[in-house]
Design an enzyme around this catalytic site. Structure first.
Site, PDB file in Angstrom:
ATOM      1  N   SER A 147     -27.696  68.183 -23.457  1.00  0.00           N
ATOM      2  CA  SER A 147     -28.124  69.511 -23.781  1.00  0.00           C
ATOM      3  C   SER A 147     -27.678  70.461 -22.981  1.00  0.00           C
ATOM      4  O   SER A 147     -27.113  70.689 -22.622  1.00  0.00           O
ATOM      5  CB  SER A 147     -29.326  69.194 -23.840  1.00  0.00           C
ATOM      6  OG  SER A 147     -30.282  69.929 -22.559  1.00  0.00           O
ATOM      7  N   LYS A 148     -27.985  71.775 -24.224  1.00  0.00           N
ATOM      8  CA  LYS A 148     -27.820  72.835 -23.939  1.00  0.00           C
ATOM      9  C   LYS A 148     -28.194  73.860 -22.838  1.00  0.00           C
ATOM     10  O   LYS A 148     -27.757  74.102 -22.356  1.00  0.00           O
ATOM     11  CB  LYS A 148     -28.263  74.213 -25.566  1.00  0.00           C
ATOM     12  CG  LYS A 148     -28.192  75.484 -24.843  1.00  0.00           C
ATOM     13  CD  LYS A 148     -28.932  76.079 -26.076  1.00  0.00           C
ATOM     14  CE  LYS A 148     -27.646  77.957 -25.501  1.00  0.00           C
ATOM     15  NZ  LYS A 148     -28.683  78.109 -24.495  1.00  0.00           N
ATOM     16  N   ARG A 149     -29.499  72.786 -22.426  1.00  0.00           N
ATOM     17  CA  ARG A 149     -29.996  73.015 -21.256  1.00  0.00           C
ATOM     18  C   ARG A 149     -29.407  72.773 -19.838  1.00  0.00           C
ATOM     19  O   ARG A 149     -29.118  73.367 -18.581  1.00  0.00           O
ATOM     20  CB  ARG A 149     -31.937  73.004 -21.486  1.00  0.00           C
ATOM     21  CG  ARG A 149     -32.982  73.056 -20.240  1.00  0.00           C
ATOM     22  CD  ARG A 149     -34.063  72.823 -20.247  1.00  0.00           C
ATOM     23  NE  ARG A 149     -34.501  72.354 -21.885  1.00  0.00           N
ATOM     24  CZ  ARG A 149     -34.844  71.693 -21.847  1.00  0.00           C
ATOM     25  NH1 ARG A 149     -35.590  71.097 -20.597  1.00  0.00           N
ATOM     26  NH2 ARG A 149     -35.281  71.371 -23.505  1.00  0.00           N
TER      27      ARG A 149
ATOM     28  N   ALA B  55     -25.919  72.988 -19.756  1.00  0.00           N
ATOM     29  CA  ALA B  55     -24.944  73.625 -19.830  1.00  0.00           C
ATOM     30  C   ALA B  55     -25.123  74.693 -19.203  1.00  0.00           C
ATOM     31  O   ALA B  55     -24.816  75.274 -17.774  1.00  0.00           O
ATOM     32  CB  ALA B  55     -24.558  73.731 -20.841  1.00  0.00           C
ATOM     33  N   ASP B  56     -26.841  75.244 -19.585  1.00  0.00           N
ATOM     34  CA  ASP B  56     -27.422  76.655 -18.788  1.00  0.00           C
ATOM     35  C   ASP B  56     -27.130  76.251 -17.512  1.00  0.00           C
ATOM     36  O   ASP B  56     -26.724  77.177 -16.719  1.00  0.00           O
ATOM     37  CB  ASP B  56     -28.271  77.065 -19.391  1.00  0.00           C
ATOM     38  CG  ASP B  56     -28.484  77.422 -21.404  1.00  0.00           C
ATOM     39  OD1 ASP B  56     -26.879  77.678 -20.729  1.00  0.00           O
ATOM     40  OD2 ASP B  56     -28.874  77.501 -21.913  1.00  0.00           O
TER      41      ASP B  56
END
Ligand code: GLU
Length: 512
Positions: free
Chosen positions: A265-267, A269-270
């Protein structure tokens, strides 16, 4: 003769295209090219509440960057347009009504309060996942339970309604997935999904099937998250009478977090500081930013190669594949069933391989641009020389300048930890002699002559050359490690070398 292969990528414009979506697009593209077919792109924007401005443009740009643009799309239409579902809106109702007429769908007039009440009732009766289905529909307000007159009257007076599919009570629905093999689902696990919404828009399920049929789609290659919907889709094909031309399904394995626990998920990535989107994206409503592979310095062919291997492999040990080679080697049979862990180090590795395979001339363009952006200048020849010795150490094109700028900018400071260990009397002695020897000649300095002079300087003082090497590097570059030092000397040239050595001799102090 076999029918022409037609596949489609059908993203919803709800934000930046996630890397999983890009992989789906790539596999569709490869499959179409391999079999001499067509790759279509259809924008699935029936859910207007989730529409995000700029998302379609983003999808287009991302595919263009990767050189996998569709043959038919909203921006390059073929004969099956329009390619945006919102523009196809008037087409869908007749299909929903056709199913009502055949007894495979029905009108439902339940208000949202009534639907909530039904769910509450079922929850209280300990039903795990309350659904509008073959059993519960009998207690709801729909054209199966209401008298025909009332249904007609409600429709005539413009009462809001949806059209639901009538899922059979006891039936085994089977589909032969190209990746998973036979998938069997009992219809009592399916609910009477809405096909037509009260605003006159079709839902994803209806629009997707109608459009795949009208667009002559032969194979549906999409993410695994759509597998639970596939039995419903099979029923729709059957009820429309389109079973003979039903596409073959291939549901792609999930992309997993680096540790393999759950969907990427984008999380993630962050958290880990790596991109999961092809290009930078700023959400127009929240202003939230997401990092892209493109802007992070990934080369499009390297990124494509990396993507292709997220779930597929050629069956041997080869890893470097150009787009043409991927087309040649690709097959659905070699896509794995289980999820693929996302490994950013593998992406970097691919980037390094592609970077190194580029000529110094090609790469020097990146360096020249970065140098100019920093308000400096360098000749094309020198840029090529810098690239030649830096490219083996670079992961991204920007590393060439980031890591190689010491060749144009003399160090003002020296790495303390190296200085404290390596800067000693022997180094000072050798460098003093070296400086004299360099000054007494005016020949153009080459890597070989720089090395010969340095060896002579060490030998003249009876000091082992190897013992002072790191101090020499420190004096000229400011740090203790880097590319081939003699090649660096050749690039910076005799005068600059002398001046750097003088500065180091004046500045660095021997620590006891
Ligand atoms: N619109 C769906 C999505 O956003 C497409 C699913 C499919 O390919 O059928 O993923």
């Amino acid at each position: 003769m076999n029918k022409e292969v037609r596949v489609r990528f059908a993203p919803s414009p709800t934000g930046a295209l996630h890397i999983g979506g890009v992989r789906t697009a790539l596999y569709n593209y490869l499959f179409a090219r391999k079999l001499g077919g067509k790759f279509l792109l259809r924008i699935e924007d029936t859910d207007q509440t989730r529409f995000v401005p700029g998302a379609e443009e983003y999808i287009k740009n991302a595919l263009e960057w990767l050189n996998i643009s569709p043959d038919e799309s909203p921006w390059s239409p073929g004969d099956c347009g329009p390619y945006r579902q919102s523009e196809r809106k008037p087409m869908y109702m007749q299909y929903a009504l056709d199913l009502v007429e055949k007894g495979h769908a029905y009108y439902a007039f339940d208000t949202s309060e009534e639907l909530d009440a039904m769910r509450e009732r079922l929850t209280a009766a300990r039903v795990v996942s309350p659904q509008y289905n073959a059993i519960t529909r009998t207690q709801m307000k729909n054209s199966l339970t209401l008298p025909e007159d009332e249904v007609k009257a409600r429709l005539a007076s413009g009462d809001p309604y949806v059209i639901r599919i009538k899922i059979p009570r006891k039936e085994e629905v089977r589909l032969n997935d190209m990746i998973r093999g036979w998938v069997m689902v009992h219809s009592n696990t399916l609910d009477d999904k809405v096909l037509m919404k009260s605003d006159g828009m079709p839902t994803y399920h209806l629009a997707n099937i109608v459009d795949d049929h009208l667009m002559g789609i032969t194979h549906v290659i999409r993410g695994e998250e759509w597998l639970p919907s596939a039995p419903l889709h099979v029923l729709l094909y059957r009820y429309f009478g389109w079973e003979d031309t039903m596409p073959q399904f291939a549901h792609l394995p999930l992309l997993l977090k680096p540790d393999g626990n759950g969907k990427l998920s984008k999380r993630d990535a962050d958290k880990h500081g790596f991109p999961v989107f092809p290009m930078d994206w700023t959400d127009p409503s929240t202003g939230e930013k997401a990092m892209g592979f493109k802007q992070a310095g990934y080369l499009p062919d390297a990124f494509l190669n990396f993507l292709a291997f997220l779930g597929w492999n050629p069956g041997d040990h080869r890893e470097i594949f150009s787009l043409a080679e991927l087309i040649e080697a690709f097959s659905i049979e070699r896509i794995g069933k289980s999820g693929t862990k996302f490994d950013i180090n593998k992406a970097k590795w691919f980037n390094e391989q592609y970077l190194r395979s580029k000529t110094d001339q090609e790469l020097s363009r990146y360096l020249l641009e970065d140098v100019e952006n920093d308000g400096l200048s360098v000749s094309e020849e020198k840029a090529r020389q810098i690239v030649a010795i830096m490219k083996e150490r670079a992961t991204f094109p920007t590393d060439l300048w980031k890591e190689g700028m010491f060749m144009l900018i003399a160090p003002q400071q020296f790495d303390e930890s190296v200085a404290s260990k390596k800067w000693n009397q022997e180094a000072v002695t050798v460098l003093t002699t070296y400086k004299e020897k360099l000054s007494s000649s005016s020949e153009v300095l080459t890597a070989d002559s720089a090395k010969a002079l340095l060896e002579e300087s060490a030998a003249a003082n009876d000091i082992k050359f190897g013992k002072v090497m790191q101090a020499v590097r420190l004096a000229v570059t400011g740090v203790g490690a880097g590319p081939d030092l003699m090649a660096v000397f050749e690039i910076i040239g005799r005068e600059e070398l002398i001046s750097r050595i003088s500065y180091a001799l004046d500045t660095l102090k021997i620590q006891s």
